[in-house]
Scaffold this active site. Sequence first.
Site, short mmCIF file in Angstrom:
data_model
loop_
_atom_site.label_atom_id
_atom_site.label_comp_id
_atom_site.label_asym_id
_atom_site.label_seq_id
_atom_site.Cartn_x
_atom_site.Cartn_y
_atom_site.Cartn_z
N ALA A 83 -3.27 -85.60 -8.81
CA ALA A 83 -3.59 -86.72 -9.70
C ALA A 83 -2.71 -86.60 -10.94
CB ALA A 83 -5.06 -86.70 -10.09
N ASP A 84 -2.60 -87.70 -11.66
CA ASP A 84 -1.87 -87.69 -12.93
C ASP A 84 -2.80 -87.35 -14.08
OD1 ASP A 84 0.73 -88.59 -11.87
OD2 ASP A 84 -0.48 -90.31 -11.27
N GLU A 103 -2.97 -93.84 -0.83
CA GLU A 103 -3.86 -92.76 -1.29
C GLU A 103 -5.29 -93.27 -1.41
OE1 GLU A 103 -0.55 -90.19 -3.81
OE2 GLU A 103 -1.77 -91.64 -4.88
N LYS A 121 -3.69 -81.74 -16.79
CA LYS A 121 -4.05 -83.10 -16.38
C LYS A 121 -5.49 -83.48 -16.76
CE LYS A 121 -0.41 -83.50 -13.24
NZ LYS A 121 -0.38 -83.38 -11.79
C1 5RP Z 1 1.29 -89.98 -6.31
C2 5RP Z 1 0.16 -89.39 -7.06
C3 5RP Z 1 0.22 -87.93 -7.38
O1 5RP Z 1 -0.93 -87.32 -6.92
C4 5RP Z 1 0.34 -87.75 -8.85
O2 5RP Z 1 1.46 -88.49 -9.34
C5 5RP Z 1 0.49 -86.28 -9.25
O3 5RP Z 1 1.74 -85.81 -8.88
P1 5RP Z 1 2.21 -84.32 -9.10
O4 5RP Z 1 1.42 -83.46 -8.17
O5 5RP Z 1 3.69 -84.36 -8.77
O6 5RP Z 1 1.99 -83.96 -10.55
O7 5RP Z 1 -0.80 -90.02 -7.40
O8 5RP Z 1 1.15 -91.36 -6.16
#
Ligand code: 5RP
Length: 223
Positions: A83-84, A103, A121
Amino acid sequence: MDQDQLKQAAARAALEEIREGMLLGIGTGSTVNHFIDLLGRHQPRLAGVVSSSEASTERLRAIHLEPTTLNETGDLDLYIDGADEATRQGHLIKGGGGALTREKIIAAASRRFICIVDESKLRGVLGEFPLPIEVIPMARAYVSRELVKFGGRPEWRSGFITDNGNEILDVHGLDLLNAAEMERRLNQLAGVVTVGLFTRRPADVLLIAGARGVERLEPGKPA
Ligand code: 5RP
């Protein structure tokens, strides 16, 4: 430990949740890439995997796991994704990698959703990270105007086309204090395919990697 090492630690913790014979959903992003690499190294016997993006599909093929489709599997046992942003309630912002639609579909069709993140995060309230919204290309300008009425500052992810042939608006400045209500309202805009808020189907388990180890949270579970 740097952020990438923390992502690896979260991925390792997710591997421990895998049981033989599971039907697994696989998300997208650098944290999930670590998880896929671990699957390659440990080769647990799975009933099948469903991938949330062309990028993850390619990486799964490289470890000799050929993804199947949700239409063939029915509901999945477990979905692993990053997740972001995440709150301790399991609410998420996703879509930084642009795979939010697939997703969200896989999360909806999974009995359990484990989200793997590093502690950077974690948020009390979502919204520091711009909210990704996938739109039908012809609706981009219309949806942008509507988002301004919601108090947002939409930014077109120029040059980026999703795996579904659509475009992404990254929306800054939205008030997400009531993220569930915002998700509901934004979902109703004509031309919106998917909103990157995951509150209506939050994560069941959060694995949060920090300097002192990986914290395991089950937000929906009664104490
Ligand atoms: C992709 C997503 C990813 O889960 C999110 O961007 C996190 O990425 P990362 O693991 O590279 O930090 O939602 O659409």
